[in-house]
Structure formats: C-alpha cells, structure tokens
Design an enzyme around this catalytic site. Structure first.
Site, PDB file in Angstrom:
ATOM      1  N   LYS A 121      -7.236  -5.918 -79.441  1.00 28.56           N
ATOM      2  CA  LYS A 121      -5.971  -5.814 -79.376  1.00 28.56           C
ATOM      3  C   LYS A 121      -6.023  -4.200 -80.338  1.00 28.56           C
ATOM      4  O   LYS A 121      -6.345  -3.969 -80.137  1.00 28.56           O
ATOM      5  CB  LYS A 121      -5.506  -7.344 -80.032  1.00 28.56           C
ATOM      6  CG  LYS A 121      -5.796  -7.615 -79.016  1.00 28.56           C
ATOM      7  CD  LYS A 121      -4.798  -9.149 -78.955  1.00 28.56           C
ATOM      8  CE  LYS A 121      -5.249 -10.586 -78.320  1.00 28.56           C
ATOM      9  NZ  LYS A 121      -4.577 -11.813 -77.954  1.00 28.56           N
ATOM     10  N   ASP A 168      -3.699 -17.097 -87.514  1.00 29.61           N
ATOM     11  CA  ASP A 168      -4.618 -16.113 -86.393  1.00 29.61           C
ATOM     12  C   ASP A 168      -3.618 -14.723 -86.100  1.00 29.61           C
ATOM     13  O   ASP A 168      -2.384 -14.548 -85.380  1.00 29.61           O
ATOM     14  CB  ASP A 168      -4.301 -16.862 -85.134  1.00 29.61           C
ATOM     15  CG  ASP A 168      -4.762 -16.439 -83.888  1.00 29.61           C
ATOM     16  OD1 ASP A 168      -5.443 -15.393 -83.989  1.00 29.61           O
ATOM     17  OD2 ASP A 168      -4.699 -17.349 -82.677  1.00 29.61           O
ATOM     18  N   TYR A 211     -31.976 -12.065 -78.355  1.00 29.20           N
ATOM     19  CA  TYR A 211     -31.481 -13.537 -78.929  1.00 29.20           C
ATOM     20  C   TYR A 211     -31.940 -13.810 -80.296  1.00 29.20           C
ATOM     21  O   TYR A 211     -32.747 -13.196 -80.821  1.00 29.20           O
ATOM     22  CB  TYR A 211     -32.333 -14.181 -78.079  1.00 29.20           C
ATOM     23  CG  TYR A 211     -31.483 -15.495 -77.397  1.00 29.20           C
ATOM     24  CD1 TYR A 211     -30.506 -16.896 -77.771  1.00 29.20           C
ATOM     25  CD2 TYR A 211     -31.347 -15.167 -75.545  1.00 29.20           C
ATOM     26  CE1 TYR A 211     -29.936 -16.898 -76.669  1.00 29.20           C
ATOM     27  CE2 TYR A 211     -31.406 -15.957 -74.908  1.00 29.20           C
ATOM     28  CZ  TYR A 211     -30.105 -17.349 -75.501  1.00 29.20           C
ATOM     29  OH  TYR A 211     -29.131 -17.729 -74.505  1.00 29.20           O
ATOM     30  N   GLU A 224     -30.032 -16.566 -82.225  1.00 28.42           N
ATOM     31  CA  GLU A 224     -29.730 -17.257 -82.404  1.00 28.42           C
ATOM     32  C   GLU A 224     -29.315 -17.591 -84.124  1.00 28.42           C
ATOM     33  O   GLU A 224     -30.968 -17.344 -85.072  1.00 28.42           O
ATOM     34  CB  GLU A 224     -29.886 -18.735 -82.161  1.00 28.42           C
ATOM     35  CG  GLU A 224     -29.340 -18.539 -80.809  1.00 28.42           C
ATOM     36  CD  GLU A 224     -29.561 -19.937 -79.726  1.00 28.42           C
ATOM     37  OE1 GLU A 224     -30.934 -19.777 -79.756  1.00 28.42           O
ATOM     38  OE2 GLU A 224     -28.860 -20.713 -79.421  1.00 28.42           O
ATOM     39  N   THR A 228      -8.293 -11.463 -83.589  1.00 26.24           N
ATOM     40  CA  THR A 228      -9.185 -10.582 -82.548  1.00 26.24           C
ATOM     41  C   THR A 228      -9.553  -9.122 -82.830  1.00 26.24           C
ATOM     42  O   THR A 228      -9.105  -8.515 -83.160  1.00 26.24           O
ATOM     43  CB  THR A 228      -8.602 -10.467 -80.309  1.00 26.24           C
ATOM     44  OG1 THR A 228      -7.485  -9.888 -80.754  1.00 26.24           O
ATOM     45  CG2 THR A 228      -7.688 -12.385 -80.025  1.00 26.24           C
ATOM     46  N   ARG A 263     -14.228  -6.445 -76.668  1.00 27.39           N
ATOM     47  CA  ARG A 263     -13.217  -7.893 -76.754  1.00 27.39           C
ATOM     48  C   ARG A 263     -14.093  -8.919 -77.630  1.00 27.39           C
ATOM     49  O   ARG A 263     -15.633  -8.689 -77.501  1.00 27.39           O
ATOM     50  CB  ARG A 263     -13.634  -8.281 -75.395  1.00 27.39           C
ATOM     51  CG  ARG A 263     -13.069  -9.157 -74.579  1.00 27.39           C
ATOM     52  CD  ARG A 263     -13.089  -8.874 -72.960  1.00 27.39           C
ATOM     53  NE  ARG A 263     -11.380  -7.877 -73.008  1.00 27.39           N
ATOM     54  CZ  ARG A 263     -10.380  -7.942 -73.080  1.00 27.39           C
ATOM     55  NH1 ARG A 263      -9.952  -8.746 -73.149  1.00 27.39           N
ATOM     56  NH2 ARG A 263      -9.991  -6.977 -72.784  1.00 27.39           N
TER      57      ARG A 263
HETATM   58  C1  LIG Z   1      -4.704 -12.764 -77.741  1.00 29.75           C
HETATM   59  C2  LIG Z   1      -5.103 -13.939 -78.901  1.00 29.75           C
HETATM   60  C3  LIG Z   1      -6.084 -15.285 -78.700  1.00 29.75           C
HETATM   61  C4  LIG Z   1      -6.549 -15.159 -77.673  1.00 29.75           C
HETATM   62  O1  LIG Z   1      -7.963 -14.172 -77.316  1.00 29.75           O
HETATM   63  P1  LIG Z   1      -8.702 -14.102 -75.913  1.00 29.75           P
HETATM   64  O2  LIG Z   1      -9.268 -13.277 -76.657  1.00 29.75           O
HETATM   65  O3  LIG Z   1      -7.811 -14.393 -75.148  1.00 29.75           O
HETATM   66  O4  LIG Z   1      -9.530 -15.583 -76.462  1.00 29.75           O
HETATM   67  C5  LIG Z   1      -6.166 -15.901 -79.231  1.00 29.75           C
HETATM   68  N1  LIG Z   1      -4.460 -16.154 -80.172  1.00 29.75           N
HETATM   69  C6  LIG Z   1      -3.704 -15.082 -80.248  1.00 29.75           C
HETATM   70  C7  LIG Z   1      -2.339 -15.375 -81.358  1.00 29.75           C
HETATM   71  C8  LIG Z   1      -3.354 -14.048 -79.335  1.00 29.75           C
HETATM   72  O5  LIG Z   1      -2.677 -13.254 -79.387  1.00 29.75           O
END
Ligand SMILES: *Cc1c(COP(=O)(O)O)cnc(C)c1O
Length: 416
Positions: free
Chosen positions: A227, A198, A53, A55, A224, A233
């Site tokens: 990807k 994003d 932990y 936090e 993220t 993840r």
């Molecule tokens: C994949 C994605 C997310 C969310 O990611 P998760 O890990 O699945 O919650 C947010 N914004 C965009 C543009 C994405 O492609």
C-alpha cells in the site's frame, strides 16, 4: 522446458497484461490501498527466486541451497528494522490477511477476546468481521469512533475494563486520523492486554516519518508492503523480542509453508527505497495532496467522515451530503477514468454493496508525480462526475481530459 517468450507462447495472457498496463497508465488511481512499484521491485518479483523452496528461517532451513536466499531475507529484515526501529521482524507473511491471522494464533488461544474497531468505523475484515473464520475462533468485541470522528478512548477504556480482552487492536482501512498509541497502550496496560497495531494502510507514511511510528510503543505491529509502503503485495510482522519465537512459529509452520522469496527480495528492494530521503518527500506529498482534496470537498458541502484527514485518504458521506450512493458514484467515476471505491460510513444505514460513502486517496497519484495543482483539477473532475453521475456524455468527456493529464505523468515508459 518451454523456451518461448510469453508474447509468443501465450498471447491471451500477454495481451491482458498489456491491456492492464494501459489501464493503469490512462486512469487516475485513487483507491487508497493501491500504488505503483518501481521497475527494480518488479524485476525482483519476476526473478528466478520463485523457483526456490526455503521453508524455515535464516540458517535453519528445511532445504539445501538456501545460501543466497538467506542473504536476501536477512537484508529485508535488517532494512525493515532500520525503517521502523523494530526489535524483531518476520517478512514471510504472504499478504495482509495471513499476517494478522498468524499474530492472533501466535499470541492467543481460541476463545480469547480481542477488542478491535467496528468495520463500518474504518476497521478491516480481518479484525473480526463475522464473515471471517477468525470471528468463529476468537471473541471479537468492537469499539467505535465518537461523534467528532475520534476514537472514543473513554468508551474503549470502559469496554476494556468490562471485557478484559487479551489483545487491543488498532489500525484501520478507512479511518483518516492519527492514532493515539500512547493512550491506548496505557489502557491496555491497565487491563493487562497485548497491544497490536495493523498499519497496513499507513506503513509508508510511518516509514516516511509523516505519521507516528507505533513499533516502539506497541507489542506487535503488522503492515502490508504493497500500500503506501510501495513494495510488492505482501505482509510483515514486527514485534518485541519477547514475542519473536511465538510469532515466527505462528507464521511457519503454524500457518504457511514455503516463503515466496521473490516477493521477499522485492520487499527488500522497496525497503531500500523507503530509506531514501526522497521517500520522506513522497510521504509528505501524499498528505499534502490529501489536504487539497479535503479542502475542495468540504468547501463543496460534502460531509467528510471523521471531520477530515491526517493521512492519505478521505471517507466521504456522499448519500447524506448529495443524495447519491457510493455505488452510483463509483460506477460514474469509473466511466470518467477515475478509480475509487464505495465504502461504508460509520453505522451506515445502507448495505455494504450499495453504501453511503466513497473512499479515495492519494498514494498512487503521488507516485506518478502529481502535486497540489493536479489535485485541484482532479477534485473538480470528481465533483463534476459525481454531480452528473447519470450523464454518460459528460462522464466520457471527463475521461478524455483524464487521459490527456495522465500522458504528462507517464508511469512505466520503459515497459511500453
Ligand atoms: C489491506 C489491509 C489488510 C489485508 O491485506 P491483504 O493483503 O489484502 O490481505 C489488513 N489490514 C488492514 C488494516 C488493511 O487495510
């Protein structure tokens, strides 16, 4: 404490993991949001850090025993800053959705207006789709792409002037073009809006210097890490120093509890990989591979949404090109050992469960070492599979060929 190894203690789970490994090894993974992490990243993820932990933030934890955790989180942050030239980084978001939610709550009040892209034009659920809780809290207004498949900047400016949003949001899940950050920033400045990008899908292409880095231009950038960035993840928020306190407070204690430090360690490892020269070559190859698919599909008369691709993915309007639905193609290609996903196309007249389009991309195949020559072969199989979507025998024969090809590109030989 149970001291028995997984394979002896819980064969059901062990067998399912083994099966999943075989599925990953023997298939062609073309879902553009997926990738394969390195063994080093897997090792960090499966480490004893999951026991801890921690936090709070570095030097300001609510728990004792955090000295090594602080080292790990510090390294992750430093590397992320170096990759993206960021002023401030928070590596604690558990995934993509919570990272975006933290930004909204950190920088806005309930009821505030956000201008984001329409989901069917490539936006993401977390950008204000009516099914999300965010859509109940904030006032999302949606802009779209124009007939040429570009973000309609005149329309975006008109909407910004009319709705006076507190935030303008870019960054997408199914959009295949470069984004004009400078021009969008100018529009935001005109109406006094915060800028957020994003880049969940293209974080790796930015890290590999194959797409424009919005971090120096925009106020806040989220990505993220699982990807194109090819890490575990998770999510990450980068922002200008002036928003640092608000963002950190929004992540913890605003939204989350204890950070997942095994995950943060794995992020740090993947960032080290992203800083290597090979990662630039990897990112370049992702785009080159996508260009091969673009050429083949457009030569065959498939309609490419947005007119083609500048990144790792393609969105194809299958229904209007070939009279086959996204769902039919997805199911057929699954049988053929090729995984992609059905997807809405801009202003799709069909339903989300059986839309007009398919979306596919090259990050995972490129990680396996596949290049232009393999893309040609795979495109041929995809076309054959789609055009023969009802022919089970044909699809199974493609699958046999797929398995032969994947044997030449082993993924995790060490784990077999
Ligand atoms: C994949 C994605 C997310 C969310 O990611 P998760 O890990 O699945 O919650 C947010 N914004 C965009 C543009 C994405 O492609």
């Amino acid at each position: 404490m149970n001291k028995i190894l997984l394979k002896d203690y819980d064969p059901i789970i062990q067998q399912a993991i083994t099966n999943e490994l075989a599925r990953q090894e023997q298939g062609l993974e073309m879902i553009p949001s997926e990738n394969f992490v390195s063994l080093a990243v897997l090792e960090a993820l499966g480490s004893v850090l999951t026991n801890k932990y921690s936090e709070g933030y570095i030097g300001k934890r609510y728990y004792g025993g955090c000295e090594f955790i602080d080292t790990i989180e510090g390294v992750a942050i430093d590397r992320a800053k170096q990759i993206f030239s960021a002023e401030h980084v928070n590596v604690q978001p558990l995934s993509g959705a919570p990272m975006n939610i933290a930004v909204y709550f950190g920088l806005m009040e309930p009821g505030d207006t956000i201008l984001g892209m329409d989901l069917s034009h490539g936006g993401h659920l977390t950008h204000g789709h009516p099914v999300t809780y965010m859509a109940k809290v904030f006032n999302f207004i949606r802009y779209k792409t124009n007939a040429e498949g570009k973000i309609d900047l005149d329309n975006l400016r008109q909407m910004a002037l009319e709705h006076k949003p507190k935030m303008i949001l870019v960054g997408y899940s199914a959009y295949s073009r470069e984004i004009e950050y400078e021009k969008i920033k100018a529009i935001a400045d005109e109406v006094g809006a915060i800028t957020m990008a994003d880049v969940a899908h293209i974080g790796g292409l930015i890290a590999g210097k194959q797409m424009i880095n919005p971090v120096p231009i925009f106020d806040v950038v989220t990505t993220t890490t699982h990807k194109t960035l090819r890490g575990p993840r998770g999510g990450m928020i980068m922002c200008k120093e002036k928003f640092a306190k608000q963002i950190d407070k929004a992540v913890f204690p605003g939204l989350q509890g204890g950070p997942h430090e095994n995950n943060i360690a794995a992020k740090a490892v993947s960032f080290k990989e992203a800083l290597e020269p090979e990662f630039q070559e990897y990112s370049r190859q992702i785009k080159a591979n996508a260009k091969v698919l673009e050429k083949k599909f457009s030569d065959w008369g498939y309609k490419l949404c947005f007119g083609g691709t500048d990144n790792h993915l393609l969105l194809v309007n299958l229904f209007s090109s070939k009279g086959i639905t996204g769902k039919q193609a997805q199911i057929a290609l699954d049988i053929a050992g090729i995984t992609l996903n059905k997807n809405m196309i801009p202003d799709d007249p069909r339903s989300p469960m059986d839309p007009s389009g398919i979306r596919f991309g090259t990050p995972a195949l490129t990680t396996r070492g596949m290049k232009e020559a393999e893309m040609e072969i795979i495109a041929n199989w995809m076309n054959e599979g789609i055009m023969n979507w009802q022919d089970e025998t044909k699809l199974k024969s493609i699958k046999a060929d797929v398995i032969e090809l994947t044997k030449k590109f082993p993924l995790y030989p060490e784990l077999q």
